[in-house]
Design a protein around this motif. Sequence first.
Motif, PDB file in Angstrom:
ATOM      1  N   PHE A 111       0.856  -1.128  -0.031  1.00  0.00           N
ATOM      2  CA  PHE A 111      -0.010  -0.065   0.131  1.00  0.00           C
ATOM      3  C   PHE A 111       1.032   1.285  -0.030  1.00  0.00           C
ATOM      4  O   PHE A 111       0.590   2.041  -0.937  1.00  0.00           O
ATOM      5  CB  PHE A 111      -0.828  -0.038   1.268  1.00  0.00           C
ATOM      6  N   MET A 112       1.806   1.270   0.846  1.00  0.00           N
ATOM      7  CA  MET A 112       2.683   2.665   0.941  1.00  0.00           C
ATOM      8  C   MET A 112       3.597   2.617  -0.328  1.00  0.00           C
ATOM      9  O   MET A 112       3.764   3.652  -0.619  1.00  0.00           O
ATOM     10  CB  MET A 112       3.594   2.453   2.439  1.00  0.00           C
ATOM     11  N   GLY A 113       3.991   1.515  -0.621  1.00  0.00           N
ATOM     12  CA  GLY A 113       4.730   1.171  -1.934  1.00  0.00           C
ATOM     13  C   GLY A 113       3.957   1.846  -3.085  1.00  0.00           C
ATOM     14  O   GLY A 113       4.501   2.632  -3.846  1.00  0.00           O
ATOM     15  N   SER A 114       2.660   1.564  -3.216  1.00  0.00           N
ATOM     16  CA  SER A 114       1.795   2.294  -4.267  1.00  0.00           C
ATOM     17  C   SER A 114       1.810   3.732  -4.254  1.00  0.00           C
ATOM     18  O   SER A 114       2.088   4.437  -5.154  1.00  0.00           O
ATOM     19  CB  SER A 114       0.444   1.722  -4.235  1.00  0.00           C
ATOM     20  N   ILE A 115       1.654   4.369  -2.962  1.00  0.00           N
ATOM     21  CA  ILE A 115       1.678   5.627  -2.785  1.00  0.00           C
ATOM     22  C   ILE A 115       3.022   6.506  -3.419  1.00  0.00           C
ATOM     23  O   ILE A 115       2.932   7.174  -3.930  1.00  0.00           O
ATOM     24  CB  ILE A 115       1.465   6.126  -1.430  1.00  0.00           C
ATOM     25  N   ILE A 116       4.350   5.928  -2.833  1.00  0.00           N
ATOM     26  CA  ILE A 116       5.558   6.150  -3.021  1.00  0.00           C
ATOM     27  C   ILE A 116       5.848   6.289  -4.619  1.00  0.00           C
ATOM     28  O   ILE A 116       6.186   7.241  -5.192  1.00  0.00           O
ATOM     29  CB  ILE A 116       6.708   5.642  -2.373  1.00  0.00           C
ATOM     30  N   LEU A 117       5.282   5.112  -5.203  1.00  0.00           N
ATOM     31  CA  LEU A 117       5.302   4.871  -6.800  1.00  0.00           C
ATOM     32  C   LEU A 117       4.487   5.833  -7.431  1.00  0.00           C
ATOM     33  O   LEU A 117       4.999   6.288  -8.750  1.00  0.00           O
ATOM     34  CB  LEU A 117       5.435   3.458  -7.161  1.00  0.00           C
ATOM     35  N   GLY A 118       3.590   6.221  -6.792  1.00  0.00           N
ATOM     36  CA  GLY A 118       2.400   6.847  -7.713  1.00  0.00           C
ATOM     37  C   GLY A 118       2.974   8.231  -7.639  1.00  0.00           C
ATOM     38  O   GLY A 118       3.017   9.107  -8.711  1.00  0.00           O
ATOM     39  N   LEU A 119       3.749   8.627  -6.536  1.00  0.00           N
ATOM     40  CA  LEU A 119       4.420  10.004  -6.658  1.00  0.00           C
ATOM     41  C   LEU A 119       5.445  10.083  -7.749  1.00  0.00           C
ATOM     42  O   LEU A 119       5.916  10.905  -8.443  1.00  0.00           O
ATOM     43  CB  LEU A 119       5.060  10.529  -5.255  1.00  0.00           C
ATOM     44  N   LEU A 120       6.370   8.901  -7.367  1.00  0.00           N
ATOM     45  CA  LEU A 120       7.585   8.811  -8.468  1.00  0.00           C
ATOM     46  C   LEU A 120       7.096   8.988 -10.095  1.00  0.00           C
ATOM     47  O   LEU A 120       7.610   9.767 -10.645  1.00  0.00           O
ATOM     48  CB  LEU A 120       8.080   7.763  -8.100  1.00  0.00           C
ATOM     49  N   TRP A 121       5.825   8.409 -10.015  1.00  0.00           N
ATOM     50  CA  TRP A 121       5.494   8.337 -11.658  1.00  0.00           C
ATOM     51  C   TRP A 121       4.912   9.645 -12.081  1.00  0.00           C
ATOM     52  O   TRP A 121       5.489   9.998 -13.127  1.00  0.00           O
ATOM     53  CB  TRP A 121       4.329   7.067 -11.543  1.00  0.00           C
ATOM     54  N   ILE A 122       4.286  10.430 -10.907  1.00  0.00           N
ATOM     55  CA  ILE A 122       3.808  11.674 -11.465  1.00  0.00           C
ATOM     56  C   ILE A 122       4.837  12.506 -11.873  1.00  0.00           C
ATOM     57  O   ILE A 122       4.681  13.258 -12.901  1.00  0.00           O
ATOM     58  CB  ILE A 122       2.802  12.190 -10.331  1.00  0.00           C
ATOM     59  N   PHE A 123       6.125  12.696 -11.021  1.00  0.00           N
ATOM     60  CA  PHE A 123       7.053  13.513 -11.265  1.00  0.00           C
ATOM     61  C   PHE A 123       7.911  12.960 -12.498  1.00  0.00           C
ATOM     62  O   PHE A 123       8.624  13.631 -13.083  1.00  0.00           O
ATOM     63  CB  PHE A 123       7.992  13.775 -10.110  1.00  0.00           C
ATOM     64  N   PHE A 124       8.385  11.621 -12.407  1.00  0.00           N
ATOM     65  CA  PHE A 124       9.307  11.277 -13.218  1.00  0.00           C
ATOM     66  C   PHE A 124       8.983  10.043 -14.373  1.00  0.00           C
ATOM     67  O   PHE A 124       9.938   9.636 -15.222  1.00  0.00           O
ATOM     68  CB  PHE A 124      10.341  10.522 -12.285  1.00  0.00           C
ATOM     69  N   GLY A 125       7.798   9.724 -14.241  1.00  0.00           N
ATOM     70  CA  GLY A 125       7.335   8.706 -15.333  1.00  0.00           C
ATOM     71  C   GLY A 125       7.500   9.296 -16.758  1.00  0.00           C
ATOM     72  O   GLY A 125       6.913   9.952 -17.018  1.00  0.00           O
ATOM     73  N   LYS A 126       8.199   8.435 -17.300  1.00  0.00           N
ATOM     74  CA  LYS A 126       8.293   8.782 -18.826  1.00  0.00           C
ATOM     75  C   LYS A 126       7.795   7.584 -19.571  1.00  0.00           C
ATOM     76  O   LYS A 126       7.792   7.716 -21.041  1.00  0.00           O
ATOM     77  CB  LYS A 126       9.761   8.963 -19.160  1.00  0.00           C
ATOM     78  N   GLY A 127       7.210   6.481 -18.867  1.00  0.00           N
ATOM     79  CA  GLY A 127       6.609   5.529 -19.890  1.00  0.00           C
ATOM     80  C   GLY A 127       5.195   5.848 -20.219  1.00  0.00           C
ATOM     81  O   GLY A 127       4.780   7.046 -20.187  1.00  0.00           O
ATOM     82  N   LYS A 128       4.466   4.799 -20.379  1.00  0.00           N
ATOM     83  CA  LYS A 128       2.899   4.992 -21.036  1.00  0.00           C
ATOM     84  C   LYS A 128       2.294   4.069 -20.107  1.00  0.00           C
ATOM     85  O   LYS A 128       2.204   2.542 -20.292  1.00  0.00           O
ATOM     86  CB  LYS A 128       3.318   4.409 -22.369  1.00  0.00           C
ATOM     87  N   ILE A 129       1.570   4.458 -19.133  1.00  0.00           N
ATOM     88  CA  ILE A 129       0.884   3.738 -18.049  1.00  0.00           C
ATOM     89  C   ILE A 129      -0.306   3.421 -18.668  1.00  0.00           C
ATOM     90  O   ILE A 129      -0.801   2.420 -18.274  1.00  0.00           O
ATOM     91  CB  ILE A 129       0.615   4.591 -16.927  1.00  0.00           C
ATOM     92  N   SER A 130      -0.720   3.948 -19.967  1.00  0.00           N
ATOM     93  CA  SER A 130      -2.187   3.524 -20.413  1.00  0.00           C
ATOM     94  C   SER A 130      -1.840   1.988 -21.287  1.00  0.00           C
ATOM     95  O   SER A 130      -2.916   1.669 -21.768  1.00  0.00           O
ATOM     96  CB  SER A 130      -2.503   4.475 -21.542  1.00  0.00           C
ATOM     97  N   HIS A 131      -0.613   1.476 -21.306  1.00  0.00           N
ATOM     98  CA  HIS A 131      -0.369   0.408 -21.944  1.00  0.00           C
ATOM     99  C   HIS A 131      -1.289  -0.689 -21.146  1.00  0.00           C
ATOM    100  O   HIS A 131      -1.247  -1.865 -21.682  1.00  0.00           O
ATOM    101  CB  HIS A 131       1.059   0.017 -21.704  1.00  0.00           C
ATOM    102  N   VAL A 132      -1.478  -0.426 -19.795  1.00  0.00           N
ATOM    103  CA  VAL A 132      -2.197  -1.368 -19.074  1.00  0.00           C
ATOM    104  C   VAL A 132      -3.512  -1.851 -19.827  1.00  0.00           C
ATOM    105  O   VAL A 132      -3.973  -2.923 -19.908  1.00  0.00           O
ATOM    106  CB  VAL A 132      -2.889  -0.478 -17.777  1.00  0.00           C
ATOM    107  N   VAL A 133      -4.288  -0.885 -20.538  1.00  0.00           N
ATOM    108  CA  VAL A 133      -5.561  -1.304 -21.164  1.00  0.00           C
ATOM    109  C   VAL A 133      -5.391  -2.037 -22.376  1.00  0.00           C
ATOM    110  O   VAL A 133      -6.188  -2.883 -22.852  1.00  0.00           O
ATOM    111  CB  VAL A 133      -6.573  -0.136 -21.486  1.00  0.00           C
ATOM    112  N   GLU A 134      -4.274  -1.983 -23.114  1.00  0.00           N
ATOM    113  CA  GLU A 134      -4.008  -2.776 -24.349  1.00  0.00           C
ATOM    114  C   GLU A 134      -3.248  -3.846 -23.964  1.00  0.00           C
ATOM    115  O   GLU A 134      -3.095  -4.691 -25.054  1.00  0.00           O
ATOM    116  CB  GLU A 134      -3.318  -1.583 -25.347  1.00  0.00           C
TER     117      GLU A 134
END
Lengths: 142, 154
Positions: free
Chosen positions: A41-64
């Motif tokens: 749970f805490m890991g998701s929060i930390i990574l959520g923040l990391l993703w918002i600031f540093f994510g360069k990938g494509k999270i929408s790949h989840v749906v495809e």
Amino acid sequence: MRYIAYIFALFAGVALSFEGAIYAELGKNIGKLETSFYNFFMGSIILGLLWIFFGKGKISHVVEAPKWTLLGGALGVVYLTAIVISVPFVGVGITMVAVILGQLLMSMVIEHYGWLGSKKAKINKEKIFAVISMVIALILVN
Amino acid sequence: MSIFMILFTLLGGITLSAQSAINGTFSRKAGTIETTFLTFLTGSMFLAILILFFGQGDIFAIFKAPVWQLSAVFLGVLFLLFNVFAVQKIGVIATSITVITGQLMIGVVIDHFGWFNSLIITLDMKRLLALLFMIIALYFIYKGNKRSHEEATE
């Protein structure tokens, strides 16, 4: 540049050992499953923040993406639960040996056949020597 | 009963390798941070259900737990981030062996000093020899991987 990946993997193992030792203490306070939940749970929060600031990938790949590629989290939970349940029965030593053996054998098979989308890399004698040396090390540690 | 438990734990190791492979595949399209995020997110969803049905502890005791115990989550995050990154570059088996080596090396050190209230097990000849074999394993996996790589590109 490839050796950097080895150093990262080595650090990943170091982090895992420290994490395990510390979480054993937290587990006594709040319960084992609860500790795992806290971690994820805490890991998701930390990574959520990391993703918002540093994510360069494509999270929408989840749906495809094919659905089986989304099972990483579920498999991590199976791993954790297996450990939590078996330690009281067979002890930490045997648990670690069994987990690591399962890991090594499965990695060899996955890579040899190129399963689960991994790059196909044939088993060769160096890799078999590496696994044998690991098994000897495991027996000596326990 | 304990044979069953050992097989169950073996399955745990198998799932961990499968996770590395699957995450490696997913991250090639979605990115390292994104893959790690998704793994934690879905993992916490599954655990939320498990806790509701089988949880015997007290999740709210988290607010009373010492901070140093709670900070282990950063290590968990580092582990998965590094793991996803390494699998993309060097493959599943090299990552597994390297991670395990790091784990056992520090495990031996933690035991030696008895950090985090762990049982004190001093570093003896046997364990030094074990460390040596881990280094040999690392050397072989590096060699073997280089050879597979060269064969693949030929």
